[in-house]
Design an enzyme around this catalytic site. Structure first.
Site, mmCIF file in Angstrom:
data_model
loop_
_atom_site.group_PDB
_atom_site.id
_atom_site.type_symbol
_atom_site.label_atom_id
_atom_site.label_comp_id
_atom_site.label_asym_id
_atom_site.label_seq_id
_atom_site.Cartn_x
_atom_site.Cartn_y
_atom_site.Cartn_z
ATOM 1 N N HIS A 131 45.135 3.076 165.265
ATOM 2 C CA HIS A 131 46.646 3.440 164.605
ATOM 3 C C HIS A 131 47.920 2.734 165.117
ATOM 4 C CE1 HIS A 131 43.957 6.944 164.340
ATOM 5 N NE2 HIS A 131 45.114 7.645 163.327
ATOM 6 N N LYS A 135 51.545 6.060 168.531
ATOM 7 C CA LYS A 135 50.723 7.312 168.704
ATOM 8 C C LYS A 135 50.420 7.376 170.143
ATOM 9 C CE LYS A 135 46.396 9.237 166.851
ATOM 10 N NZ LYS A 135 47.088 10.608 166.419
#
Length: 242
Positions: A131, A135
């Site tokens: 990600h 995140k």
């Protein structure tokens, strides 16, 4: 038209869901964010969608429960205590809680469960996710969702089979365990791979998220479906009849 309210409306997902609501022909009941009273929105909406923060889940559940309003929870990083609160609220209202609202990921979870059930414990399972650099939780909610699917396929629980990290002299891999690796960098929306590794062969099941709108569209579809359901706890697979 179904009126959908958004908890976490100012975030990236909240803004994407607002656009998806209009495209789906539904109505936006409104949105609230951190520090706002969630109760008025719960009373005004037919169904709520929550992409806020774990710290807000308890208040959002209480507001939805008091108003008798169905709730889709897409917030990740939830603790076992949060899950217990969701279980309790589901006695009174319809709740769909998932680590990923993508329809593609939902189908991937079904494939992972089926593969795990048929290949057996001598096939090692590894889940790799990547990600964007911002995140804050790891492994991702989607990775955990996929891990739970693999554990169910093996008639077990993820708590019993999960291995989060390997560093140093950790010894040989234990048979039947489910390993996780989390990568962070750049602006990656969400990439997930589930690897089944056997003797002399591998199967890889992958999903790549190229646009955040896939999660928003899935969340709205889930909300429209959930609005007509009785009290209980549901999964994205239920939305697709899986």
């Amino acid at each position: 038209m179904t009126a959908i309210g958004i908890y976490g409306s100012a975030g990236r997902m909240g803004r994407a869901i607002t656009d998806a609501i209009e495209t789906a022909g539904a109505t936006l009941a409104g949105g609230v964010d951190a520090g706002d009273d969630p109760s008025p929105l719960a009373a005004a909406a037919d169904v709520l969608v929550d992409f806020s923060t774990p710290s807000a889940i308890e208040a959002h559940l209480a507001a939805a429960r008091a108003a008798g309003t169905a709730l889709v929870i897409g917030t990740t990083g939830l603790t076992p205590q949060h899950q217990s609160l969701i279980d309790a609220a589901a006695a009174d209202i319809a709740i769909l809680q998932t680590g990923n609202t993508s329809l593609g990921v939902t189908l991937l979870g079904i494939l992972v469960r089926e593969a795990a059930a048929r290949l057996g414990p001598d096939w090692d399972v590894e889940i790799v996710e990547m990600h964007h650099r911002h995140k804050v939780d790891a492994p991702s909610g989607t990775a955990l969702l996929l891990g739970e699917a693999a554990a169910r396929g093996r008639d077990s629980t993820l708590a019993e089979l999960r291995v989060d990290s390997r560093a140093g002299l950790v010894g040989a891999r234990s048979e039947g365990t489910i390993g996780f690796a989390s990568l962070r960098g750049g602006s990656v929306i969400g990439d997930h791979s589930v690897i089944f590794a056997g003797e002399g062969e591998r199967i890889e099941l992958n999903h790549r998220g190229d646009d955040r709108s896939i999660f928003a569209r899935g969340a709205v579809r889930a909300a429209l479906w959930l609005a007509d359901q009785p009290a209980g706890r549901y999964r994205m697979g239920d939305v697709l009849g899986l």
